[in-house]
Design a protein around this motif. Structure first.
Motif: not given
Length: 166
Positions: A153-156, A160-166, A10-24
């Motif tokens: 990279y995460h700011a692009l 954009p992903v909040q990294y590091p977590r605050r 059983v996979r517990h990992e969510e799918r990326p929200s889009s192909f672009l996010v996975g590619a990023k």
């Protein structure tokens, strides 16, 4: 397959929200390793270490994970390097020494609350004949490079992903 073992598949990992996010994510991990490779070529230091590949997966595919936070990555790799320096100074390269080193690194990461699983592999590098002093020149700078690439990279876009977590 027997029913009692199906839960293993059983996979517990969510799918990326889009192909672009996975590619990023994939491009980010590749870019981080390429950056370290470029530095390795420029400095003639063996900066391309296998655990850094695993770190890249965590930093770029699971940036919200506690394991991906800069403090975890940096402190865990420093603890692993210092453990190798200590073990390498007094003990021969042997599989039992490597196993003990992994255990000590795991304990230190738990005590410092800075677990980063790929750092647990650093003591195994002693078995390959890597001099402990060389780890001091390669592991902390390589880990810092990975974290800096991840922060930038995460700011692009896209997403954009909040990294590091605050």
């Amino acid at each position: 397959m027997p029913r009692r073992f199906r839960y293993l598949l059983v996979r517990h990992e969510e799918r990326p929200s889009s192909f672009l996010v996975g590619a990023k994510q994939a491009v980010g991990g590749g870019l981080a390793i390429a950056t370290i490779g470029g530095l390795a070529g420029a400095t003639e230091l063996p900066l391309l270490l296998a655990p850094f590949g695993a770190t890249s997966v965590i930093l770029f595919s699971a940036p919200a994970s506690p394991f991906a936070q800069p403090i975890n990555v940096l402190v865990a790799y420093v603890l692993a390097t210092l453990t190798c320096l200590l073990f390498g100074a007094f003990l021969p390269p042997h599989w039992l020494v490597a196993a003990s080193g992994v255990a000590v690194v795991m304990l230190l990461m738990a005590l410092f609350r800075t677990t980063h699983p790929p750092a647990g592999a650093i003591p195994i590098l002693l078995l390959g004949g890597t001099p402990p002093e060389m780890l001091l020149k390669t592991v902390p700078p390589g880990a810092l490079c990975l974290v800096l690439v991840a922060i930038l990279y995460h700011a692009l876009p896209p997403s954009p992903v909040q990294y590091p977590r605050r």
